[in-house]
Scaffold this active site. Structure first.
Site, PDB file in Angstrom:
ATOM      1  N   PHE A 115       0.853  -1.184   0.000  1.00 35.79           N
ATOM      2  CA  PHE A 115       0.000   0.000   0.000  1.00 35.79           C
ATOM      3  C   PHE A 115       0.891   1.237   0.000  1.00 35.79           C
ATOM      4  O   PHE A 115       2.052   1.160   0.410  1.00 35.79           O
ATOM      5  CB  PHE A 115      -0.886   0.004   1.250  1.00 35.79           C
ATOM      6  N   GLN A 235      -7.480  15.180   2.956  1.00 31.47           N
ATOM      7  CA  GLN A 235      -6.849  14.268   1.997  1.00 31.47           C
ATOM      8  C   GLN A 235      -7.659  14.134   0.717  1.00 31.47           C
ATOM      9  O   GLN A 235      -8.846  13.821   0.765  1.00 31.47           O
ATOM     10  CB  GLN A 235      -6.691  12.880   2.619  1.00 31.47           C
ATOM     11  N   HIS A 237      -7.736  11.781  -2.366  1.00 27.22           N
ATOM     12  CA  HIS A 237      -7.227  10.497  -2.825  1.00 27.22           C
ATOM     13  C   HIS A 237      -6.998  10.603  -4.325  1.00 27.22           C
ATOM     14  O   HIS A 237      -7.858  11.101  -5.041  1.00 27.22           O
ATOM     15  CB  HIS A 237      -8.252   9.401  -2.506  1.00 27.22           C
ATOM     16  N   LEU A 247     -14.333   5.817  -5.234  1.00 30.91           N
ATOM     17  CA  LEU A 247     -12.943   5.445  -5.011  1.00 30.91           C
ATOM     18  C   LEU A 247     -12.523   4.187  -5.756  1.00 30.91           C
ATOM     19  O   LEU A 247     -13.228   3.191  -5.758  1.00 30.91           O
ATOM     20  CB  LEU A 247     -12.726   5.217  -3.515  1.00 30.91           C
ATOM     21  N   GLU A 250      -6.329   2.219  -3.385  1.00 32.76           N
ATOM     22  CA  GLU A 250      -4.894   2.149  -3.574  1.00 32.76           C
ATOM     23  C   GLU A 250      -4.440   0.694  -3.736  1.00 32.76           C
ATOM     24  O   GLU A 250      -3.357   0.425  -4.252  1.00 32.76           O
ATOM     25  CB  GLU A 250      -4.252   2.726  -2.308  1.00 32.76           C
ATOM     26  N   ARG A 281      -0.459   9.577  -0.782  1.00 35.91           N
ATOM     27  CA  ARG A 281      -1.575  10.161  -1.538  1.00 35.91           C
ATOM     28  C   ARG A 281      -1.412  11.641  -1.836  1.00 35.91           C
ATOM     29  O   ARG A 281      -1.751  12.093  -2.928  1.00 35.91           O
ATOM     30  CB  ARG A 281      -2.860   9.959  -0.746  1.00 35.91           C
ATOM     31  N   HIS A 347     -11.345  12.716   0.272  1.00 35.12           N
ATOM     32  CA  HIS A 347     -11.430  11.374   0.817  1.00 35.12           C
ATOM     33  C   HIS A 347     -11.467  11.316   2.333  1.00 35.12           C
ATOM     34  O   HIS A 347     -12.196  10.527   2.917  1.00 35.12           O
ATOM     35  CB  HIS A 347     -10.216  10.599   0.309  1.00 35.12           C
ATOM     36  N   ARG A 389      -2.520  11.292   5.809  1.00 33.95           N
ATOM     37  CA  ARG A 389      -2.694   9.935   6.317  1.00 33.95           C
ATOM     38  C   ARG A 389      -2.199   8.910   5.306  1.00 33.95           C
ATOM     39  O   ARG A 389      -2.415   9.070   4.112  1.00 33.95           O
ATOM     40  CB  ARG A 389      -4.183   9.684   6.577  1.00 33.95           C
TER      41      ARG A 389
HETATM   42  C1  LIG Z   1     -14.399   4.748  -0.182  1.00 34.25           C
HETATM   43  C2  LIG Z   1     -13.503   4.713   1.020  1.00 34.25           C
HETATM   44  C3  LIG Z   1     -12.539   3.722   1.124  1.00 34.25           C
HETATM   45  C4  LIG Z   1     -11.689   3.673   2.243  1.00 34.25           C
HETATM   46  N1  LIG Z   1     -10.761   2.665   2.316  1.00 34.25           N
HETATM   47  C5  LIG Z   1      -9.972   2.592   3.413  1.00 34.25           C
HETATM   48  C6  LIG Z   1      -9.027   1.528   3.556  1.00 34.25           C
HETATM   49  O1  LIG Z   1      -8.918   0.639   2.718  1.00 34.25           O
HETATM   50  N2  LIG Z   1      -8.258   1.488   4.674  1.00 34.25           N
HETATM   51  C7  LIG Z   1      -8.351   2.439   5.644  1.00 34.25           C
HETATM   52  O2  LIG Z   1      -7.633   2.345   6.637  1.00 34.25           O
HETATM   53  N3  LIG Z   1      -9.252   3.454   5.537  1.00 34.25           N
HETATM   54  C8  LIG Z   1     -10.047   3.560   4.448  1.00 34.25           C
HETATM   55  N4  LIG Z   1     -10.944   4.594   4.339  1.00 34.25           N
HETATM   56  C9  LIG Z   1     -11.125   5.532   5.449  1.00 34.25           C
HETATM   57  C10 LIG Z   1     -12.006   4.935   6.541  1.00 34.25           C
HETATM   58  O3  LIG Z   1     -12.880   4.001   5.989  1.00 34.25           O
HETATM   59  C11 LIG Z   1     -12.847   5.981   7.265  1.00 34.25           C
HETATM   60  O4  LIG Z   1     -12.034   7.007   7.694  1.00 34.25           O
HETATM   61  C12 LIG Z   1     -13.515   5.354   8.463  1.00 34.25           C
HETATM   62  O5  LIG Z   1     -14.270   4.237   8.084  1.00 34.25           O
HETATM   63  C13 LIG Z   1     -14.374   6.290   9.278  1.00 34.25           C
HETATM   64  O6  LIG Z   1     -14.961   5.515  10.318  1.00 34.25           O
HETATM   65  P1  LIG Z   1     -15.741   6.149  11.544  1.00 34.25           P
HETATM   66  O7  LIG Z   1     -16.058   5.039  12.468  1.00 34.25           O
HETATM   67  O8  LIG Z   1     -14.956   7.275  12.068  1.00 34.25           O
HETATM   68  O9  LIG Z   1     -17.025   6.757  10.894  1.00 34.25           O
HETATM   69  P2  LIG Z   1     -18.106   6.194   9.832  1.00 34.25           P
HETATM   70  O10 LIG Z   1     -17.905   4.779   9.498  1.00 34.25           O
HETATM   71  O11 LIG Z   1     -18.176   7.183   8.727  1.00 34.25           O
HETATM   72  O12 LIG Z   1     -19.415   6.239  10.653  1.00 34.25           O
HETATM   73  C14 LIG Z   1     -19.987   7.419  11.099  1.00 34.25           C
HETATM   74  C15 LIG Z   1     -21.156   7.043  11.933  1.00 34.25           C
HETATM   75  O13 LIG Z   1     -21.662   8.189  12.581  1.00 34.25           O
HETATM   76  C16 LIG Z   1     -23.042   8.254  12.398  1.00 34.25           C
HETATM   77  N5  LIG Z   1     -23.427   9.656  12.473  1.00 34.25           N
HETATM   78  C17 LIG Z   1     -22.905  10.700  11.803  1.00 34.25           C
HETATM   79  N6  LIG Z   1     -23.517  11.830  12.170  1.00 34.25           N
HETATM   80  C18 LIG Z   1     -24.442  11.496  13.091  1.00 34.25           C
HETATM   81  C19 LIG Z   1     -25.404  12.216  13.837  1.00 34.25           C
HETATM   82  N7  LIG Z   1     -25.554  13.536  13.707  1.00 34.25           N
HETATM   83  N8  LIG Z   1     -26.198  11.543  14.694  1.00 34.25           N
HETATM   84  C20 LIG Z   1     -26.081  10.192  14.817  1.00 34.25           C
HETATM   85  N9  LIG Z   1     -25.193   9.468  14.135  1.00 34.25           N
HETATM   86  C21 LIG Z   1     -24.378  10.113  13.288  1.00 34.25           C
HETATM   87  C22 LIG Z   1     -23.298   7.590  11.080  1.00 34.25           C
HETATM   88  O14 LIG Z   1     -24.618   7.135  10.998  1.00 34.25           O
HETATM   89  C23 LIG Z   1     -22.306   6.450  11.157  1.00 34.25           C
HETATM   90  O15 LIG Z   1     -22.840   5.387  11.906  1.00 34.25           O
HETATM   91  C24 LIG Z   1     -11.792   4.654   3.228  1.00 34.25           C
HETATM   92  C25 LIG Z   1     -12.761   5.649   3.125  1.00 34.25           C
HETATM   93  C26 LIG Z   1     -13.601   5.699   2.013  1.00 34.25           C
HETATM   94  C27 LIG Z   1     -14.585   6.804   1.901  1.00 34.25           C
END
Ligand SMILES: Cc1cc2nc3c(=O)[nH]c(=O)nc-3n(C[C@H](O)[C@H](O)[C@H](O)COP(=O)(O)OP(=O)(O)OC[C@H]3O[C@@H](n4cnc5c(N)ncnc54)[C@H](O)[C@@H]3O)c2cc1C
Ligand code: FES
Lengths: 575, 235
Positions: A115, A235, A237, A247, A250, A281, A347, A389
């Site tokens: 990666f 970031q 991507h 997306l 990577e 990135r 991203h 990141r």
């Molecule tokens: C397409 C994509 C691919 C990725 N691939 C990778 C990868 O391969 N490896 C890696 O390390 N990272 C990757 N990332 C980054 C990583 O996935 C994210 O940064 C991470 O999943 C965020 O997780 P989280 O738990 O912080 O929030 P999220 O999973 O975004 O969850 C947010 C939560 O908060 C809730 N929420 C939001 N606002 C409110 C509100 N006002 N009231 C109640 N609930 C709320 C939502 O409902 C949800 O449940 C990727 C990101 C994307 C977009």
């Protein structure tokens, strides 16, 4: 309606769920999510999760730590990064024990792949460090953690949207939430709250983020008095599908994919001779835009090609299954036969709610904890990602620091009683909703939102300079003014998306302002923040974290916090 | 080009019966159906309601009926349909409609919970990972593609006749754990499946496989459970 739980977790992505599991059965926990738990955007994570398991070739957590520091352009806090890299193997084995179905090596161990920015021996050559499940890594971890929570009997409040945090006498003691199905306001009284609400990609026009990624938690915590840290580091991507921003992980380059310009040249060879297409990135996104500026975009347009055709059908369809189907469905391109048109897409937010290494939100540069308030995941800034990141470190951050936050909250909630609630904690939110419902002005929510997204994309994305940033700030402030006049067409109480769009837009605008102000002040180029008028990194003046505090109607208060440096002194960042 | 959308509307506070409302919207052939719904909502009618989030077929929010077929609105483009730019959009069948295109999925998730969708083991944890063969991981792989969109269960004719039938999605989840070499609750899982409300409810109609937006061979996976139950009975 009123509820009482020891702990309220807002957000059911990996950060929220991992914390919930840590709280265990002896702490009454509620998890709120505005989308159904398994719809959280963590499920979209494709490529993998980093840990120096050394299953495929020699690897060490020390190398992982160094790569993360260098990737962060020396803005990441090294004590936190050490925790991240050291704890990574444990975090992966733990996931495996919970049932996460990782891909396997021939010997039956967890498979790993290369990666961007992950290297052996402090930058000598790429290393296979990303643990993965095809290109569905986030999806299978999300399912597994959610199901683990079901097994533990954790209470979920799905389709409940947090509107505000309840702060009484400086303590966070609960949340006001809106129930989507009924329009009812609920007061959740708790000893502590974890904000785990994910990213805010919807600030920009082109993004890999979900519609739900509207930065609610960051904006709500900011308005409640918690400072936001390093928000100007956003970031982009390098490989979003042209025009759509979806997306292409990577992992495609980790498996050997190559970026090519209009001439068919592998241009990354020129910019990063050692690790080429596996450079970090920030760098690749800049290189793509430089190629485009030099007239090397495909057909003179603003995209380049991601070429997988030499990898063969077998690798593409088994290891890159999901992204192959995205390319086919959305770009009408079969990656086995043709290159995929790609361009940078917004991203990830490196910045977020400032926390310490235990998930406690900090109120100032002395790291004084904000009692009862915790944050983890993309909405938080520990900071392990600094100015940029590395791929596969986000999922790791969610699990490592989600767990630590859970552990700390459990301790805290067992040591104190409930702080009493202020009188009528939901009144301010109710008044605001009533006002929005009664307003009939013609100011349109989609119009303000798309103007914000355009100006942020044009002036505050990969390349930035003073004039553009000033113009963007001016426009965002005007949009905030107009936002004061918006009204709602839908007057119903059941699934009123119109109302929620209005509320979310307010969050996006607040964060757009904070990002732009931070970017304007920071007169240097570091990681994902590239100032064309200040092209060099300037450690003398800017080796520090930007902190931004809400001050009501006045301009936000911006101050700086030192970076924690333990082992690795800043060096020039070359790949 | 100009497209016509005829959309199922129902507001529990105002309507006694569902109704259909017609909208006309400008769309590109490459626009997703979800983009068209968004355009309608943003430009014409902010009261129109449906679920959505990721917009690229991974979160499972927006399964609904397009021209009588179950699809993810974010995974179908205007050009994928040969219906002269006319679209009829309706909620998923089987479930109760809450509003417009939103259905009540609680019964669906309750069945999911019922199959104990988590790894159960009585073995001691190793200090590193459990070894699992590539073949075993690949065998359960199709089931890992499931995004819980409820398309299959909603399409299944058996489900419509027998409300207690677990339905393809929950059975598929059970398949995922029954065949995972790390899970040791196979016996009790098979016992749970061994009934008309369990896997024998499946009459191999293939509708689930046909509508699955992630192209999971659902029917075949369920057949593997049936086969294993028979094998175990012979022992
Ligand atoms: C397409 C994509 C691919 C990725 N691939 C990778 C990868 O391969 N490896 C890696 O390390 N990272 C990757 N990332 C980054 C990583 O996935 C994210 O940064 C991470 O999943 C965020 O997780 P989280 O738990 O912080 O929030 P999220 O999973 O975004 O969850 C947010 C939560 O908060 C809730 N929420 C939001 N606002 C409110 C509100 N006002 N009231 C109640 N609930 C709320 C939502 O409902 C949800 O449940 C990727 C990101 C994307 C977009
Ligand atoms: S919006 Fe996520 S699957 Fe369609």
């Amino acid at each position: 309606m009123n509820h009482q739980h020891d702990i309220v977790i807002v957000g059911s992505g990996l950060a929220g769920l991992r914390a919930a599991i840590e709280l265990g059965v002896d702490t009454k926990t509620a998890v709120l999510s505005k989308v159904f738990a398994t719809r959280s955007h963590s499920g979209a994570a494709q490529g993998g999760i980093g840990a120096a398991l050394g299953n495929e070739e020699e690897d060490k957590w020390e190398w992982h730590m160094f790569d993360t520091i260098k990737g962060s352009d020396y803005l990441g806090d090294q004590d936190a990064i050490e925790i991240l890299a050291r704890d990574a193997p444990r975090a992966i084995y733990e996931l495996e024990h919970m049932g996460v179905p990782f891909n396997r090596t021939k010997e039956g161990k967890i498979a790993q792949r290369a990666f961007g920015g992950h290297t052996r021996e402090f930058g000598q050559a790429p290393v296979k460090r990303a643990c993965y499940a095809a290109t569905r890594t986030g999806r299978v971890i999300l399912d597994t953690l959610w199901e683990k929570c079901l097994q533990r009997g954790i209470e979920f409040y799905d389709e409940f949207q947090m509107l505000s945090l309840i702060i009484e006498k400086g303590h966070c003691c609960g949340v006001v939430a809106y129930e989507l199905a009924t329009g009812e306001l609920h007061v959740f009284h708790s000893k502590a709250v974890l904000v785990a609400t994910g990213g805010a990609g919807k600030i920009f026009k082109t993004t890999s983020n979900a519609f739900a990624s509207t930065g609610d938690g960051m904006a709500i915590a900011y308005r409640a008095g918690a400072p936001l840290e390093d928000m100007e580091f956003v970031q982009f991507h390098p490989t979003g599908i042209y025009k759509l921003g979806i997306l292409i992980s990577e992992a495609a380059r980790g498996e050997g994919g190559i970026l090519r310009n209009a001439q068919g040249d592998r241009f990354m060879e020129r910019y990063a001779p050692v690790i080429k297409d596996l450079a970090p990135r920030d760098m690749i996104s800049r290189c793509i835009l430089q190629e485009i500026r030099a007239g090397q975009g495909i057909d003179g347009k603003d995209y380049v090609h991601l070429d997988l055709t030499h990898l063969g059908k077998e690798v593409i369809e088994s290891k890159l299954a999901e992204i192959t189907s995205f390319a086919r469905t959305y770009a009408g391109v079969d990656p086995i036969k043709e290159p995929i048109p790609v361009q940078p897409t917004c991203h990830y937010m490196m910045g977020g709610i400032a926390t310490d290494n235990e998930g406690r939100v900090i109120a100032d540069e002395q790291r004084t904890p904000f009692p009862g308030l915790y944050a983890a995941g993309e909405c938080a800034c520990v900071s392990v990602h600094g100015a940029n990141r590395l791929g596969c470190n986000a999922l790791l951050d969610l699990l490592v620091f989600g767990r630590r936050a859970g552990r700390e909250m459990r301790k805290y909630s067992h040591s104190i009683g409930f702080q009493s609630l202020p009188p009528n904690p939901a009144k301010a939110d109710q008044d605001r909703i009533d006002a929005l419902m009664q307003n009939h002005s013609g100011v349109s929510i989609p119009e303000i939102r798309s103007q914000m997204q355009e100006v942020m994309m044009d002036n505050v994305s990969v390349f930035r300079e003073a004039n553009g940033l000033e113009a963007a700030l001016k426009e965002v402030m005007q949009l905030k003014q107009r936002y004061q006049q918006i009204g709602i067409t839908d007057k119903g109480r059941c699934f009123n998306r119109d109302l929620l769009d209005a509320i979310e837009l307010g969050h996006l605008l607040d964060l757009a302002e904070v990002i732009t102000r931070g970017a304007l002040l920071r007169q240097e180029s570091r990681g994902a923040h590239t100032r064309e008028d200040y092209p060099e990194r300037d450690d003398e003046r800017w080796l520090s974290h930007t902190m931004c505090r809400f001050t009501g109607d006045k301009e936000p208060d911006i101050f700086y916090k030192p970076v924690v440096i333990t082992e690795h002194q800043p060096q020039e960042r070359k790949y | 080009m100009r497209c016509t959308f005829i959309i199922h509307r129902y507001d529990p506070a105002a309507d006694t019966e569902p109704r259909y409302q017609e909208y006309s919207v400008d769309a590109e052939p490459t626009d997703k159906i979800l983009d068209c719904l968004n355009k309608i909502r943003w430009e014409q009618d902010p009261t129109l309601t449906y679920r959505y989030s990721c917009a690229h077929g991974i979160c499972g929010s927006d399964a609904l009926m397009i021209n009588g077929r179950i699809e993810l609105a974010c995974q179908k483009l205007v050009r994928d349909f040969k219906t002269g730019y006319n679209f009829v959009i309706e909620p998923l069948p089987l479930f109760n409609v809450i509003k417009d295109l939103i259905v009540d999925l609680n019964p669906f998730f309750n069945k999911h919970r019922y199959v104990r969708p988590y790894l159960i083991t009585d073995e001691d944890m190793p200090t590193t990972e459990w070894l699992q063969t590539r073949e075993n991981q690949e065998f359960v792989e199709p089931a890992l593609r499931c995004i819980l969109c409820a398309s299959c269960t909603s399409a299944c004719p058996i489900n419509r006749a027998n409300g207690n039938y677990l339905g393809p999605a929950a059975l598929l989840r059970s398949f995922r754990y029954i065949f995972d070499s790390r899970d040791t609750a196979t016996g009790s899982r098979l016992a749970q499946m061994d009934s008309e409300d369990g896997v024998w409810g499946c009459r191999s109609m293939w509708w689930c496989t046909d509508v699955c937006p992630k192209e999971i061979p659902v029917t075949k996976c369920l057949a593997q459970i049936k086969r294993l139950i028979k094998q175990e009975a012979k022992k």
